[in-house]
Design a protein around this motif. Sequence first.
Motif, short mmCIF file in Angstrom:
data_model
loop_
_atom_site.label_atom_id
_atom_site.label_comp_id
_atom_site.label_asym_id
_atom_site.label_seq_id
_atom_site.Cartn_x
_atom_site.Cartn_y
_atom_site.Cartn_z
N ILE A 273 -11.76 -4.13 -12.87
CA ILE A 273 -10.88 -3.07 -12.39
C ILE A 273 -10.47 -2.15 -13.54
O ILE A 273 -10.55 -0.93 -13.44
N THR A 274 -10.04 -2.74 -14.65
CA THR A 274 -9.56 -1.92 -15.75
C THR A 274 -10.67 -1.11 -16.40
O THR A 274 -10.41 -0.10 -17.03
N GLU A 275 -11.92 -1.55 -16.25
CA GLU A 275 -13.02 -0.83 -16.88
C GLU A 275 -13.60 0.27 -16.02
O GLU A 275 -14.16 1.24 -16.55
N ILE A 276 -13.53 0.16 -14.69
CA ILE A 276 -14.20 1.17 -13.87
C ILE A 276 -13.27 1.98 -12.98
O ILE A 276 -13.63 3.08 -12.57
N ALA A 277 -12.09 1.46 -12.63
CA ALA A 277 -11.27 2.10 -11.61
C ALA A 277 -10.26 3.08 -12.21
O ALA A 277 -9.51 2.75 -13.12
N ASP A 278 -10.26 4.29 -11.68
CA ASP A 278 -9.23 5.28 -12.02
C ASP A 278 -8.18 5.35 -10.92
O ASP A 278 -7.02 5.70 -11.18
N VAL A 279 -8.59 5.04 -9.69
CA VAL A 279 -7.68 4.95 -8.55
C VAL A 279 -8.11 3.74 -7.72
O VAL A 279 -9.30 3.57 -7.44
N VAL A 280 -7.17 2.88 -7.36
CA VAL A 280 -7.47 1.72 -6.53
C VAL A 280 -6.94 1.98 -5.12
O VAL A 280 -5.82 2.43 -4.94
N VAL A 281 -7.80 1.68 -4.14
CA VAL A 281 -7.45 1.90 -2.74
C VAL A 281 -7.48 0.57 -1.99
O VAL A 281 -8.45 -0.18 -2.10
N VAL A 282 -6.42 0.28 -1.26
CA VAL A 282 -6.42 -0.85 -0.34
C VAL A 282 -6.68 -0.26 1.04
O VAL A 282 -5.80 0.35 1.65
N ASN A 283 -7.92 -0.40 1.51
CA ASN A 283 -8.30 0.14 2.81
C ASN A 283 -7.87 -0.83 3.91
O ASN A 283 -7.44 -1.94 3.64
N LYS A 284 -8.00 -0.37 5.15
CA LYS A 284 -7.59 -1.15 6.33
C LYS A 284 -6.11 -1.49 6.20
O LYS A 284 -5.68 -2.63 6.40
N GLY A 285 -5.35 -0.47 5.81
CA GLY A 285 -3.93 -0.65 5.54
C GLY A 285 -3.10 -1.00 6.75
O GLY A 285 -1.91 -1.33 6.62
N ASP A 286 -3.68 -0.93 7.97
CA ASP A 286 -2.95 -1.28 9.18
C ASP A 286 -3.14 -2.74 9.57
O ASP A 286 -2.65 -3.17 10.62
N THR A 287 -3.83 -3.52 8.70
CA THR A 287 -4.08 -4.93 9.00
C THR A 287 -3.12 -5.82 8.21
O THR A 287 -2.57 -5.40 7.18
N PRO A 288 -2.90 -7.07 8.67
CA PRO A 288 -1.97 -7.97 7.98
C PRO A 288 -2.38 -8.21 6.52
O PRO A 288 -3.56 -8.37 6.22
N GLY A 289 -1.41 -8.21 5.66
CA GLY A 289 -1.65 -8.50 4.25
C GLY A 289 -1.90 -7.28 3.40
O GLY A 289 -1.94 -7.38 2.16
N ALA A 290 -2.07 -6.12 4.01
CA ALA A 290 -2.39 -4.90 3.25
C ALA A 290 -1.24 -4.52 2.33
O ALA A 290 -1.44 -4.18 1.15
N GLU A 291 -0.03 -4.57 2.85
CA GLU A 291 1.13 -4.17 2.06
C GLU A 291 1.30 -5.09 0.85
O GLU A 291 1.56 -4.63 -0.27
N GLN A 292 1.13 -6.41 1.06
CA GLN A 292 1.30 -7.36 -0.03
C GLN A 292 0.21 -7.19 -1.08
O GLN A 292 0.46 -7.27 -2.29
N THR A 293 -1.04 -6.95 -0.63
CA THR A 293 -2.13 -6.75 -1.57
C THR A 293 -1.87 -5.52 -2.43
O THR A 293 -2.09 -5.55 -3.65
N ALA A 294 -1.39 -4.44 -1.81
CA ALA A 294 -1.08 -3.22 -2.57
C ALA A 294 0.03 -3.48 -3.59
O ALA A 294 -0.04 -3.00 -4.73
N LYS A 295 1.02 -4.27 -3.20
CA LYS A 295 2.11 -4.60 -4.13
C LYS A 295 1.61 -5.45 -5.30
O LYS A 295 1.98 -5.23 -6.45
N ASP A 296 0.75 -6.43 -4.97
CA ASP A 296 0.20 -7.29 -6.02
C ASP A 296 -0.62 -6.48 -7.02
O ASP A 296 -0.54 -6.71 -8.23
N LEU A 297 -1.42 -5.57 -6.50
CA LEU A 297 -2.24 -4.73 -7.38
C LEU A 297 -1.38 -3.83 -8.24
O LEU A 297 -1.60 -3.68 -9.45
N SER A 298 -0.37 -3.22 -7.63
CA SER A 298 0.51 -2.32 -8.38
C SER A 298 1.27 -3.06 -9.47
O SER A 298 1.51 -2.53 -10.56
N ALA A 299 1.63 -4.31 -9.19
CA ALA A 299 2.40 -5.10 -10.15
C ALA A 299 1.60 -5.42 -11.41
O ALA A 299 2.18 -5.73 -12.46
N GLN A 300 0.28 -5.35 -11.32
CA GLN A 300 -0.56 -5.66 -12.49
C GLN A 300 -0.47 -4.59 -13.57
O GLN A 300 -0.73 -4.85 -14.74
#
Length: 334
Positions: A186-213
């Motif tokens: 992630i740190t080597e290739i990603a300039d923007v990270v997207v959590v797709n399928k944001g209307d499905t269960p777990g999307a909000e938590q995954t986005a929070k976990d990624l942002s916390a990194q």
Amino acid sequence: MSVEATTSPAGEVAAGSVLHAGRLITQIENGHEGARETLRELAPHCGKAQLIGVTGPPGAGKSTLLAALIRQLRGQGRTVGVIAVDPSSPFSGGALLGDRDRMLEASSGDRGVFIRSIASRCASGGLAAAVNDAVDVMDAMGKDVVIVETVGVGQGEFDIAKIAHTVVLVLVPGYGDSLQAMKAGITEIADVVVVNKGDTPGAEQTAKDLSAQGFERIGPPGTEPWQVPVRKVSALRQEGIAELVAAVDEHYAFTGSSEWRTAGERARRHAQFVAFVGDRLRAELLAPASATLDDELLANPYGAAERYVEALISAHRRMATRPRIGIEPGLEKS
């Protein structure tokens, strides 16, 4: 533009001809010698498009996200070119998937959108060697934005970072549990990270976990690091797409205000230079050599290769040190 200016293939492409652009990309894929000359003529028309790379694991919904991005960008009045890099058959070299079909609904009848699939041909990192040149074709056509969608993502798939101004990494809910294993990628290739399928269960938590990194990209010496944003979207519902485009544009502006963009473009052009020189050398030197060294190759390919390379280097050194007669001073490089 004058009629004379559009009579050559390069002129037609620069005038926005989809037909001639498609033909040129096919020639590039097939290694057609005439494509090189056309690309040389197109060089002055390149360097204006915003280049976006979209990558991520299979099943992340990249093609659906691309369709949503196309709608958003066209709604802003921007023209779009898309290169979908498909897995290819190891036997025929042809594409096995047709990502264009998944995006047609977003661009049907729209002359401001040009979508082309290119077979990866088992290229290292999932990107075909022709992609860099195909990007230039769409750039020369006058597309405001050129998007490259890659086959998948893995530790070896970093070629997209050498092409795109901004790399968008598409993930789905649940990837938060695999962050530690993925962190280097992630740190080597990603300039923007997207959590797709944001209307499905777990999307909000995954986005929070990624942002916390707190991922960040490190640029050339003397430049500020880029803090990688995380955006939650639903491509099917067209939710969060405007915010994603805004994040991509923010990164594009950020890199353009420093040495980031220049360094990236230099690396991209160097990759094209190496690929072009390699192709020419293989065609001019390796094919004839293989034909004359058949018996020796069968007996000892390593020794044959070493002797052949040494002979080429020796010949080059002799040419470089040979006296030049009849050349006026100052004209050696003319």
